[in-house]
Design a protein around this motif. Sequence first.
Motif, PDB file in Angstrom:
ATOM      1  N   ASP A 120      -6.541 -13.081 -26.879  1.00 57.72           N
ATOM      2  CA  ASP A 120      -7.203 -14.351 -27.164  1.00 57.72           C
ATOM      3  C   ASP A 120      -7.824 -14.951 -25.909  1.00 57.72           C
ATOM      4  O   ASP A 120      -8.926 -15.505 -25.945  1.00 57.72           O
ATOM      5  CB  ASP A 120      -6.194 -15.325 -27.780  1.00 57.72           C
ATOM      6  N   PHE A 121      -7.116 -14.844 -24.795  1.00 55.14           N
ATOM      7  CA  PHE A 121      -7.642 -15.386 -23.540  1.00 55.14           C
ATOM      8  C   PHE A 121      -8.697 -14.492 -22.901  1.00 55.14           C
ATOM      9  O   PHE A 121      -9.630 -14.996 -22.263  1.00 55.14           O
ATOM     10  CB  PHE A 121      -6.502 -15.591 -22.535  1.00 55.14           C
ATOM     11  N   LEU A 122      -8.564 -13.177 -23.035  1.00 51.45           N
ATOM     12  CA  LEU A 122      -9.292 -12.267 -22.145  1.00 51.45           C
ATOM     13  C   LEU A 122     -10.301 -11.348 -22.806  1.00 51.45           C
ATOM     14  O   LEU A 122     -11.119 -10.749 -22.108  1.00 51.45           O
ATOM     15  CB  LEU A 122      -8.278 -11.411 -21.373  1.00 51.45           C
ATOM     16  N   ALA A 123     -10.267 -11.202 -24.118  1.00 53.37           N
ATOM     17  CA  ALA A 123     -11.232 -10.342 -24.803  1.00 53.37           C
ATOM     18  C   ALA A 123     -12.447 -11.155 -25.231  1.00 53.37           C
ATOM     19  O   ALA A 123     -12.358 -12.349 -25.503  1.00 53.37           O
ATOM     20  CB  ALA A 123     -10.590  -9.686 -26.024  1.00 53.37           C
ATOM     21  N   SER A 124     -13.585 -10.487 -25.301  1.00 50.73           N
ATOM     22  CA  SER A 124     -14.818 -11.155 -25.705  1.00 50.73           C
ATOM     23  C   SER A 124     -14.702 -11.730 -27.117  1.00 50.73           C
ATOM     24  O   SER A 124     -14.173 -11.062 -28.018  1.00 50.73           O
ATOM     25  CB  SER A 124     -15.975 -10.156 -25.668  1.00 50.73           C
ATOM     26  N   PRO A 125     -15.193 -12.938 -27.329  1.00 46.52           N
ATOM     27  CA  PRO A 125     -15.231 -13.485 -28.697  1.00 46.52           C
ATOM     28  C   PRO A 125     -16.098 -12.649 -29.625  1.00 46.52           C
ATOM     29  O   PRO A 125     -15.985 -12.746 -30.846  1.00 46.52           O
ATOM     30  CB  PRO A 125     -15.838 -14.879 -28.494  1.00 46.52           C
ATOM     31  N   ASP A 126     -16.981 -11.828 -29.043  1.00 41.51           N
ATOM     32  CA  ASP A 126     -17.869 -10.991 -29.838  1.00 41.51           C
ATOM     33  C   ASP A 126     -17.282  -9.613 -30.127  1.00 41.51           C
ATOM     34  O   ASP A 126     -17.981  -8.747 -30.671  1.00 41.51           O
ATOM     35  CB  ASP A 126     -19.209 -10.818 -29.114  1.00 41.51           C
ATOM     36  N   ALA A 127     -16.033  -9.383 -29.778  1.00 41.98           N
ATOM     37  CA  ALA A 127     -15.409  -8.080 -30.008  1.00 41.98           C
ATOM     38  C   ALA A 127     -15.412  -7.721 -31.487  1.00 41.98           C
ATOM     39  O   ALA A 127     -15.077  -8.552 -32.331  1.00 41.98           O
ATOM     40  CB  ALA A 127     -13.978  -8.082 -29.463  1.00 41.98           C
ATOM     41  N   PRO A 191     -15.236   4.785 -25.207  1.00 42.64           N
ATOM     42  CA  PRO A 191     -16.502   4.140 -24.825  1.00 42.64           C
ATOM     43  C   PRO A 191     -17.067   3.175 -25.852  1.00 42.64           C
ATOM     44  O   PRO A 191     -17.983   2.403 -25.524  1.00 42.64           O
ATOM     45  CB  PRO A 191     -17.455   5.333 -24.621  1.00 42.64           C
ATOM     46  N   ILE A 192     -16.563   3.195 -27.085  1.00 41.76           N
ATOM     47  CA  ILE A 192     -17.118   2.296 -28.106  1.00 41.76           C
ATOM     48  C   ILE A 192     -16.180   1.141 -28.434  1.00 41.76           C
ATOM     49  O   ILE A 192     -16.514   0.275 -29.246  1.00 41.76           O
ATOM     50  CB  ILE A 192     -17.467   3.058 -29.400  1.00 41.76           C
ATOM     51  N   ALA A 193     -15.006   1.096 -27.800  1.00 42.94           N
ATOM     52  CA  ALA A 193     -14.012   0.066 -28.129  1.00 42.94           C
ATOM     53  C   ALA A 193     -14.258  -1.202 -27.314  1.00 42.94           C
ATOM     54  O   ALA A 193     -14.402  -1.153 -26.090  1.00 42.94           O
ATOM     55  CB  ALA A 193     -12.608   0.593 -27.852  1.00 42.94           C
ATOM     56  N   ASP A 194     -14.259  -2.330 -28.001  1.00 38.69           N
ATOM     57  CA  ASP A 194     -14.330  -3.628 -27.319  1.00 38.69           C
ATOM     58  C   ASP A 194     -12.960  -4.047 -26.807  1.00 38.69           C
ATOM     59  O   ASP A 194     -12.858  -4.726 -25.783  1.00 38.69           O
ATOM     60  CB  ASP A 194     -14.861  -4.698 -28.280  1.00 38.69           C
ATOM     61  N   ILE A 195     -11.922  -3.669 -27.537  1.00 40.37           N
ATOM     62  CA  ILE A 195     -10.544  -3.969 -27.153  1.00 40.37           C
ATOM     63  C   ILE A 195      -9.746  -2.674 -27.249  1.00 40.37           C
ATOM     64  O   ILE A 195      -9.797  -1.986 -28.270  1.00 40.37           O
ATOM     65  CB  ILE A 195      -9.908  -5.032 -28.075  1.00 40.37           C
ATOM     66  N   VAL A 196      -9.015  -2.343 -26.189  1.00 40.05           N
ATOM     67  CA  VAL A 196      -8.156  -1.164 -26.167  1.00 40.05           C
ATOM     68  C   VAL A 196      -6.722  -1.636 -25.962  1.00 40.05           C
ATOM     69  O   VAL A 196      -6.419  -2.304 -24.970  1.00 40.05           O
ATOM     70  CB  VAL A 196      -8.538  -0.194 -25.028  1.00 40.05           C
ATOM     71  N   VAL A 197      -5.850  -1.318 -26.906  1.00 41.72           N
ATOM     72  CA  VAL A 197      -4.433  -1.657 -26.782  1.00 41.72           C
ATOM     73  C   VAL A 197      -3.644  -0.354 -26.768  1.00 41.72           C
ATOM     74  O   VAL A 197      -3.790   0.472 -27.670  1.00 41.72           O
ATOM     75  CB  VAL A 197      -3.947  -2.549 -27.937  1.00 41.72           C
ATOM     76  N   SER A 198      -2.810  -0.175 -25.744  1.00 46.03           N
ATOM     77  CA  SER A 198      -2.008   1.031 -25.636  1.00 46.03           C
ATOM     78  C   SER A 198      -0.529   0.684 -25.759  1.00 46.03           C
ATOM     79  O   SER A 198      -0.021  -0.151 -25.009  1.00 46.03           O
ATOM     80  CB  SER A 198      -2.274   1.734 -24.298  1.00 46.03           C
ATOM     81  N   ALA A 199       0.129   1.330 -26.707  1.00 43.72           N
ATOM     82  CA  ALA A 199       1.559   1.110 -26.946  1.00 43.72           C
ATOM     83  C   ALA A 199       2.239   2.465 -27.049  1.00 43.72           C
ATOM     84  O   ALA A 199       2.546   2.954 -28.137  1.00 43.72           O
ATOM     85  CB  ALA A 199       1.777   0.292 -28.218  1.00 43.72           C
ATOM     86  N   THR A 200       2.442   3.098 -25.889  1.00 47.08           N
ATOM     87  CA  THR A 200       2.947   4.464 -25.846  1.00 47.08           C
ATOM     88  C   THR A 200       4.084   4.588 -24.837  1.00 47.08           C
ATOM     89  O   THR A 200       4.385   3.653 -24.091  1.00 47.08           O
ATOM     90  CB  THR A 200       1.834   5.448 -25.439  1.00 47.08           C
ATOM     91  N   MET A 201       4.663   5.770 -24.788  1.00 46.94           N
ATOM     92  CA  MET A 201       5.688   6.109 -23.805  1.00 46.94           C
ATOM     93  C   MET A 201       5.102   6.977 -22.692  1.00 46.94           C
ATOM     94  O   MET A 201       5.814   7.703 -22.007  1.00 46.94           O
ATOM     95  CB  MET A 201       6.830   6.861 -24.496  1.00 46.94           C
ATOM     96  N   ALA A 202       3.801   6.903 -22.479  1.00 47.24           N
ATOM     97  CA  ALA A 202       3.110   7.815 -21.567  1.00 47.24           C
ATOM     98  C   ALA A 202       3.598   7.682 -20.130  1.00 47.24           C
ATOM     99  O   ALA A 202       3.845   6.579 -19.640  1.00 47.24           O
ATOM    100  CB  ALA A 202       1.607   7.567 -21.625  1.00 47.24           C
ATOM    101  N   THR A 203       3.690   8.802 -19.455  1.00 47.87           N
ATOM    102  CA  THR A 203       3.962   8.831 -18.018  1.00 47.87           C
ATOM    103  C   THR A 203       2.737   9.316 -17.252  1.00 47.87           C
ATOM    104  O   THR A 203       2.721   9.281 -16.018  1.00 47.87           O
ATOM    105  CB  THR A 203       5.166   9.726 -17.689  1.00 47.87           C
ATOM    106  N   THR A 291     -11.503  -6.610 -18.355  1.00 49.78           N
ATOM    107  CA  THR A 291     -10.247  -7.327 -18.110  1.00 49.78           C
ATOM    108  C   THR A 291      -9.077  -6.448 -18.532  1.00 49.78           C
ATOM    109  O   THR A 291      -9.160  -5.713 -19.516  1.00 49.78           O
ATOM    110  CB  THR A 291     -10.186  -8.664 -18.869  1.00 49.78           C
ATOM    111  N   LEU A 292      -7.990  -6.532 -17.774  1.00 47.91           N
ATOM    112  CA  LEU A 292      -6.778  -5.772 -18.077  1.00 47.91           C
ATOM    113  C   LEU A 292      -5.601  -6.733 -18.134  1.00 47.91           C
ATOM    114  O   LEU A 292      -5.389  -7.517 -17.207  1.00 47.91           O
ATOM    115  CB  LEU A 292      -6.536  -4.692 -17.026  1.00 47.91           C
TER     116      LEU A 292
END
Length: 317
Positions: A120-127, A191-203, A291-292
């Motif tokens: 809400d704070f950091l992603a584009s309103p146009d996402a 490359p086409i995502a406006d918002i990327v959310v990662s919820a993984t156990m990646a190392t 933004t991250l």
Amino acid sequence: MQMISGEDVHRLLGYPSLVAALKTAHRNPVYSAGEAILSEPADGDPERAFITLPAWQKDGLIGVKLVTVFPGNPSEHSARPANQGLYVCFDPTNGTPTLVADGTALTLRKTAADTALGIDFLASPDARTLLVLGAGALAPHVIEAALAVRPDLVRVQIWNRTLEKAERLAASLTFDGVSITAAADLADALPIADIVVSATMATEPLVRGALLKPGSHVNLIGSWRPDMRECDDDTIRRAELYTDSREACRDCGEFFQSIEKGLMSWDDIKADLFDLCRGDATSYLSGDGVTLFKNAGGAHLDLFTAQELLARHSAGL
């Protein structure tokens, strides 16, 4: 003392109201919080853990989350969640136990709402396009919470190391006006995502900074340990850095490893949720910057969520 089931936790903590409650709670927090982690004894599985997360807010509540982490659970025949627990609250005036709630449900709601507040704070309103990495128990909550703060999203893609799991999750979700599909190739989806959310156990990094769309927002939920990582060095170099708590994020692999490599300093974190909710820092600015937001969690967030749960339950909602 009130007992609240997981079903009632989910029913009472709708994402629009929970995100608003977290925003309010961050404006004037006075709390003491901690964490204690025990590994399985006697040379047991090092991935198994018992975690306690206590917090005490002035003129609020005393609370503690009790959590077990058994990563092998989802793959066993019983298919229990990897994380299970309870949340217990006490009255701050007399120490009386006031609430016991399903900690698994509370954690899912808290984590997704924390991520949504960052969006809400950091992603584009146009996402318009959301990409979710990971198809575990948290993924549908992340999608629902993201739609609560960005209702104009029209496309959701889900990527998972096992494509079939992403396809099953995509097929199980329905939101009006939103296309939800599985992404077979992460390199094509980023490359086409406006918002990327990662919820993984990646190392090892999954999000590649060179592939990110200009103006996009990256929101990282995994990598809570120093040895874990969800994004690469290019993402850290390219992005404006934010987190939910400057204190809680210090053990998170994204920042911990980047500090060790000399890619950033702690001063490069522009703001946390306390700064953003109080208006002490600038949030999203239009343009081509990335933004991250690092979702580090913390006992204070569980307490803020439990306060909202108790308030809504007591009001008979």
